[in-house]
Write a protein that holds these residues in place. Sequence first.
Motif, PDB file in Angstrom:
ATOM      1  N   VAL A 293       1.135  -1.387  -0.177  1.00 53.43           N
ATOM      2  CA  VAL A 293       0.103  -0.474   0.222  1.00 53.43           C
ATOM      3  C   VAL A 293       0.862   1.460   0.067  1.00 53.43           C
ATOM      4  N   HIS A 294       0.476   1.607  -1.298  1.00 58.11           N
ATOM      5  CA  HIS A 294       2.047   3.324  -1.540  1.00 58.11           C
ATOM      6  C   HIS A 294       0.691   4.294  -0.405  1.00 58.11           C
ATOM      7  N   ARG A 295       1.154   5.630  -0.370  1.00 60.69           N
ATOM      8  CA  ARG A 295       0.240   6.902   0.562  1.00 60.69           C
ATOM      9  C   ARG A 295      -0.461   7.102  -0.535  1.00 60.69           C
ATOM     10  N   GLU A 296       0.142   7.572  -1.970  1.00 55.69           N
ATOM     11  CA  GLU A 296      -1.555   7.989  -3.030  1.00 55.69           C
ATOM     12  C   GLU A 296      -2.032   7.429  -3.000  1.00 55.69           C
ATOM     13  N   ASP A 297      -2.068   5.593  -2.310  1.00 56.42           N
ATOM     14  CA  ASP A 297      -3.624   5.250  -2.331  1.00 56.42           C
ATOM     15  C   ASP A 297      -4.655   5.193  -1.710  1.00 56.42           C
ATOM     16  N   VAL A 298      -4.461   6.239  -0.590  1.00 53.98           N
ATOM     17  CA  VAL A 298      -5.143   6.442   0.167  1.00 53.98           C
ATOM     18  C   VAL A 298      -6.608   7.397   0.881  1.00 53.98           C
ATOM     19  N   ILE A 299      -7.295   7.018   0.942  1.00 50.78           N
ATOM     20  CA  ILE A 299      -8.820   8.400   1.105  1.00 50.78           C
ATOM     21  C   ILE A 299      -9.594   8.698   1.745  1.00 50.78           C
ATOM     22  N   ARG A 300      -9.182   7.608   3.248  1.00 51.85           N
ATOM     23  CA  ARG A 300      -9.232   7.931   4.572  1.00 51.85           C
ATOM     24  C   ARG A 300      -8.316   7.239   5.662  1.00 51.85           C
ATOM     25  N   ILE A 301      -7.990   7.207   6.599  1.00 49.74           N
ATOM     26  CA  ILE A 301      -7.674   7.277   7.961  1.00 49.74           C
ATOM     27  C   ILE A 301      -9.174   7.318   8.601  1.00 49.74           C
ATOM     28  N   GLU A 302      -8.824   5.839   9.983  1.00 44.11           N
ATOM     29  CA  GLU A 302      -9.485   5.786  10.540  1.00 44.11           C
ATOM     30  C   GLU A 302      -9.311   5.279  11.328  1.00 44.11           C
ATOM     31  N   GLY A 303      -9.198   5.621  12.625  1.00 40.90           N
ATOM     32  CA  GLY A 303      -8.846   5.688  14.334  1.00 40.90           C
ATOM     33  C   GLY A 303      -7.252   5.603  14.243  1.00 40.90           C
ATOM     34  N   SER A 304      -6.586   5.350  15.089  1.00 37.14           N
ATOM     35  CA  SER A 304      -5.522   6.006  15.947  1.00 37.14           C
ATOM     36  C   SER A 304      -4.358   4.542  16.126  1.00 37.14           C
ATOM     37  N   TYR A 305      -3.010   4.800  15.674  1.00 37.91           N
ATOM     38  CA  TYR A 305      -2.525   3.611  15.216  1.00 37.91           C
ATOM     39  C   TYR A 305      -0.883   3.887  15.148  1.00 37.91           C
ATOM     40  N   HIS A 306       0.308   2.443  16.257  1.00 37.22           N
ATOM     41  CA  HIS A 306       1.448   2.532  16.136  1.00 37.22           C
ATOM     42  C   HIS A 306       1.649   1.956  14.742  1.00 37.22           C
ATOM     43  N   THR A 329       2.926   6.259  12.029  1.00 39.46           N
ATOM     44  CA  THR A 329       1.575   6.120  12.879  1.00 39.46           C
ATOM     45  C   THR A 329       0.380   6.030  11.493  1.00 39.46           C
ATOM     46  N   SER A 330      -0.777   6.496  12.583  1.00 41.18           N
ATOM     47  CA  SER A 330      -1.583   7.175  12.011  1.00 41.18           C
ATOM     48  C   SER A 330      -1.544   8.572  11.803  1.00 41.18           C
ATOM     49  N   GLU A 331      -0.740   9.181  12.307  1.00 38.88           N
ATOM     50  CA  GLU A 331      -0.293  10.777  12.361  1.00 38.88           C
ATOM     51  C   GLU A 331       0.630  11.464  11.427  1.00 38.88           C
ATOM     52  N   GLU A 332       1.580   9.976  11.400  1.00 40.68           N
ATOM     53  CA  GLU A 332       2.669  10.208   9.937  1.00 40.68           C
ATOM     54  C   GLU A 332       2.189   9.854   8.680  1.00 40.68           C
ATOM     55  N   THR A 333       1.025   8.546   9.087  1.00 38.04           N
ATOM     56  CA  THR A 333       0.595   8.386   7.598  1.00 38.04           C
ATOM     57  C   THR A 333      -0.396   9.451   6.827  1.00 38.04           C
ATOM     58  N   GLU A 334      -0.840   9.901   7.347  1.00 35.03           N
ATOM     59  CA  GLU A 334      -2.106  11.263   7.232  1.00 35.03           C
ATOM     60  C   GLU A 334      -1.240  12.697   6.602  1.00 35.03           C
ATOM     61  N   ILE A 335      -0.065  12.563   7.332  1.00 38.03           N
ATOM     62  CA  ILE A 335       1.113  13.382   6.764  1.00 38.03           C
ATOM     63  C   ILE A 335       0.979  13.643   5.133  1.00 38.03           C
ATOM     64  N   LEU A 336       1.881  12.280   5.626  1.00 35.64           N
ATOM     65  CA  LEU A 336       2.138  11.418   4.137  1.00 35.64           C
ATOM     66  C   LEU A 336       1.159  11.664   2.761  1.00 35.64           C
ATOM     67  N   VAL A 337       0.469  11.749   3.655  1.00 37.27           N
ATOM     68  CA  VAL A 337      -1.423  11.547   2.405  1.00 37.27           C
ATOM     69  C   VAL A 337      -1.497  13.029   2.234  1.00 37.27           C
ATOM     70  N   ARG A 338      -1.361  13.394   3.038  1.00 37.11           N
ATOM     71  CA  ARG A 338      -2.001  15.696   2.632  1.00 37.11           C
ATOM     72  C   ARG A 338      -0.344  16.132   1.506  1.00 37.11           C
ATOM     73  N   ASN A 339       0.369  15.077   2.267  1.00 38.31           N
ATOM     74  CA  ASN A 339       1.831  15.886   1.364  1.00 38.31           C
ATOM     75  C   ASN A 339       2.247  14.950   0.232  1.00 38.31           C
ATOM     76  N   LEU A 340       1.783  14.793  -1.036  1.00 40.80           N
ATOM     77  CA  LEU A 340       2.296  14.075  -1.868  1.00 40.80           C
ATOM     78  C   LEU A 340       3.440  14.187  -2.503  1.00 40.80           C
ATOM     79  N   ASP A 341       3.487  15.087  -3.141  1.00 41.90           N
ATOM     80  CA  ASP A 341       4.925  15.725  -4.012  1.00 41.90           C
ATOM     81  C   ASP A 341       6.329  16.190  -3.044  1.00 41.90           C
ATOM     82  N   ILE A 342       6.170  15.586  -0.956  1.00 41.19           N
ATOM     83  CA  ILE A 342       7.009  15.794  -0.882  1.00 41.19           C
ATOM     84  C   ILE A 342       7.929  14.808  -0.447  1.00 41.19           C
TER      85      ILE A 342
END
Length: 391
Positions: A293-306, A329-342
């Motif tokens: 699973v790559h970061r550009e695949d993600v539409i939604r993150i649900e729950g909090s995980y490590h 982590t879920s927080e890191e995943t959100e950062i990666l998914v919201r900033n695909l070009d960085i």
Amino acid sequence: MAHKRIVVKIGSSLLTDQTRLTPRWGFMQRIMEDFALLRDQGYDILLCSSGSVALGMKMMGVTPENAGLRDKQASAACGMPLLLNAYKQIGHEYDLNIAQILVTLGDFEIHSRFLNTKNTLVRLLEAGVVPIINENDTITTEEIRVGDNDRLAAKVAQMVLAEHLIILTSVDGLYDQDPSNPDAKLVEEVQDVSQYLSVTEGVSTLGSGGMLTKLQAANMAQNSGCHTIIANGEADSPISSALFGDRPRTICPAHSEPLATWHAWLSERLHIAGSIVINSDAADAVDAGERGVHREDVIRIEGSYHKGDVIHIYDEAGKERARGMSDFTSEETEILVRNLDIPVKQLLGYHSRAVLVEHTNLTTLDERHLPWERPEPAKQARFEPFPNESR
């Protein structure tokens, strides 16, 4: 002679007098006598035993009907010595040594702890000691507990590569409808437990699970190459008579091609740490075993995980397609998914591939797995869906 392993699960209603909240010594005598018989036939036995909470309630002055969480935790602390003392006294008559293993959810869901627990259990079996396993109810809360000893026993069976999981209960097995109905018929063999989930409602007064959790446990065991037997505990030689088919029972045969140990651990979960929803094309590629699973695949993150948690992976239609160990982590995943070009290093401060779940740490689901319903986004979602324009 090679030893074969059996995991036996016994519920509170069999071990405890429901009125007096005391041990049922006669039943425990039959159990330990049967253990000795099977030991002499070359079997290793592991026992997943409920009962500590029920046995401690009298000391705490509470009943199953009015006990709160703190009451149950304190009751477990009081009842565990009583339960172990009963097993030890009776086991001594048959030259059976016992050991107590108290586990929590993390001992199954965190891989390093899973392996440590496995190593302890195997060492006890090598020494001829019967491990008596129970959830550590004194310290667990609703959010971090396994919740039922049926699925706990299935995880133990997976852990030690047992050949049989025997679940002793108060009925002869699984019925095609409520067993109190005169027309109910015993189902002698179940290949696909999902066909019977609609007839599994009901929980005993003292227990935490009903027939549903037994079928969930059977499904987990089947996928790990372990046969499951559900039978009435009120019988002479309650374990061996069920094992050898000397009385009515329900058997759920192991799948002919069980999952590899790593994939079984990934897929047979007791708790959803968190989940992600990915787009349809990515879901199909993951399902086909083509990639992770790559970061550009993600539409939604649900729950909090490590990092290192196993997360559930759903497609846009809400169907669970895979489970895998997250590299972020879920927080890191959100950062990666919201900033695909960085690049990852610029976002997180360390270098890493932008792959959320590596292919080698992922297992796809097939028809033999019982799916988890996708959590309700309004209740479970930590983050809002990511805007389409960011794709």
